[in-house]
Design an enzyme around this catalytic site. Structure first.
Site, mmCIF file in Angstrom:
data_model
loop_
_atom_site.group_PDB
_atom_site.id
_atom_site.type_symbol
_atom_site.label_atom_id
_atom_site.label_comp_id
_atom_site.label_asym_id
_atom_site.label_seq_id
_atom_site.Cartn_x
_atom_site.Cartn_y
_atom_site.Cartn_z
ATOM 1 N N THR A 254 0.837 -1.202 0.000
ATOM 2 C CA THR A 254 0.000 0.000 0.000
ATOM 3 C C THR A 254 0.866 1.244 0.000
ATOM 4 O O THR A 254 2.071 1.199 0.243
ATOM 5 C CB THR A 254 -0.913 0.064 1.242
ATOM 6 N N ASP A 255 0.234 2.377 -0.234
ATOM 7 C CA ASP A 255 0.885 3.662 -0.006
ATOM 8 C C ASP A 255 0.731 4.000 1.484
ATOM 9 O O ASP A 255 0.081 3.279 2.245
ATOM 10 C CB ASP A 255 0.255 4.740 -0.894
ATOM 11 N N TRP A 256 1.283 5.121 1.885
ATOM 12 C CA TRP A 256 1.363 5.544 3.288
ATOM 13 C C TRP A 256 -0.031 5.626 3.924
ATOM 14 O O TRP A 256 -0.837 6.487 3.551
ATOM 15 C CB TRP A 256 2.060 6.895 3.352
ATOM 16 N N ALA A 257 -0.315 4.740 4.862
ATOM 17 C CA ALA A 257 -1.584 4.734 5.608
ATOM 18 C C ALA A 257 -2.793 4.848 4.682
ATOM 19 O O ALA A 257 -3.817 5.420 5.060
ATOM 20 C CB ALA A 257 -1.596 5.865 6.639
ATOM 21 N N ALA A 258 -2.687 4.290 3.499
ATOM 22 C CA ALA A 258 -3.704 4.520 2.475
ATOM 23 C C ALA A 258 -5.030 3.841 2.765
ATOM 24 O O ALA A 258 -6.093 4.376 2.421
ATOM 25 C CB ALA A 258 -3.184 4.071 1.115
#
Length: 351
Positions: A254-258
């Site tokens: 995933t992307d940052w805290a996505a």
């Protein structure tokens, strides 16, 4: 492996949340990253190497001794490390239309990332920027699918293909952000890409096809949506297209805290994302909550154990591929080469 050990491998935390590295051991974390503000003090190559080796020692002290993999956003050079060589952003590199130069720039970047102790870069960005109002156009090689298709794999080869496969300078590449992030309506960041699947495939998919053919070992999913559906929950594109149709055998991150942004129900977001095909979750700060929720979901049968096993197997295969068991710690000879004159010569040529 126990369920706790498996979920740990699927979890990536930011170094600011780890407090001397003990949670790496206690939670069996498979990965650690440095976000934009996660810098050691002092910010110099030697301190980076010491910090990352400390986390690695924690990982190796677990029952199974599985090494963790450290990730950074070294997209145009290892920009967070003071003294590292910087290259033009992707929009500038795209203007060169020179795959050989892009591959050499990525090779320099890989050597310097490895010299800091990290072995994973969240790049190249192969977004095809279609609207100049998008604030991240500089991260794109350009507005044409052909640029992503030719320059993306060049970067993958530069990151992953060391001349000597045993010298520790090969790092895991991550084409991003899957899929359609450069085509959002009105150029809105993290927005909605409102196009047909035919257009999505024609403009935004070719770069990924080429990067997978080049051997990319991980892919990062986009914050954005496609026709209203968050990409992090899009099983059709992640599992059916990327892993099935395209035969991607690496892992999806995933992307940052996505996944936090998918809905107001975090536990449901975890369920949807993992079942959609997400293998590793960048959950930088609240990783204990993610671990607890995913364990509950598996116990309740809402996330099949087969999905967990598939994710962990994909992650471990890349750790084997990049020889993390053979070379878990930073080679200080590489640390000394960060910012070297021959590295800067490549950057000057790129400029």
């Amino acid at each position: 492996m126990t369920l706790d050990e498996k979920i740990g491998q699927m979890t990536q935390a930011d170094e600011t949340a780890l407090k001397d590295g003990r949670p790496v051991r206690d939670s069996f974390l498979g990965s650690v990253l440095s976000g934009g503000d996660s810098l050691p003090k002092p910010n110099d190559p030697a301190t980076w190497a010491q910090m990352i080796d400390r986390f690695q020692s924690q990982a190796l002290s677990t029952r199974l001794g599985i090494p963790m993999i450290y990730g950074v956003d070294a997209v145009h050079g290892d920009g967070d490390v003071k003294g590292a060589v910087l290259f033009p952003h992707h929009i500038g590199l795209g203007a060169t239309r020179n795959p050989d130069l892009i591959q050499r720039a990525a090779r320099v970047t890989a050597r310097e990332v490895a010299g800091s102790g990290a072995r994973w870069t969240f790049g190249p960005c192969i977004a095809v920027a279609r609207d100049e109002r998008w604030g991240r156009t500089y991260e794109s090689f350009g507005e044409e699918a052909e640029l992503a298709e030719s320059l993306g794999p060049a970067a993958v080869h530069g990151f992953q293909d060391a001349l000597n496969p045993d010298d520790g300078t090969a790092i895991l590449a991550t084409p991003k952000h899957f899929l359609g992030d450069g085509g959002t309506f009105g150029g809105k960041d993290r927005g909605d890409t409102r196009i047909s699947e035919e257009e999505l495939r024609r403009i935004h998919l070719p770069g990924y096809v080429a990067c997978l053919e080049a051997g990319a070992g991980s892919v990062m999913v986009s914050f954005s949506s496609w026709n209203g559906q968050p990409m992090h929950g899009n099983r059709h594109l992640i599992t059916d297209v990327l892993k099935g149709e395209l035969g991607f055998s690496g892992f999806v991150v995933t992307d940052w805290a996505a996944i936090d942004l998918m809905s107001k129900d975090y536990k449901q977001d975890v369920e949807v994302a993992i079942n959609a095909g997400i293998d590793m979750v960048m959950v930088p700060i609240k990783f204990p909550e993610f671990i607890r929720d995913l364990k509950d979901l598996v116990t309740a049968g809402r996330v099949p154990m087969a999905r967990i096993d598939d994710a962990v197997r994909r992650i471990l295969k890349q750790k084997v591929r990049f020889k993390l068991w053979e070379r878990p710690f930073c080679d200080r000879a590489l640390t000394a080469q960060i910012g070297a004159a021959d590295h800067r010569a490549v950057a000057r040529e790129a400029v």
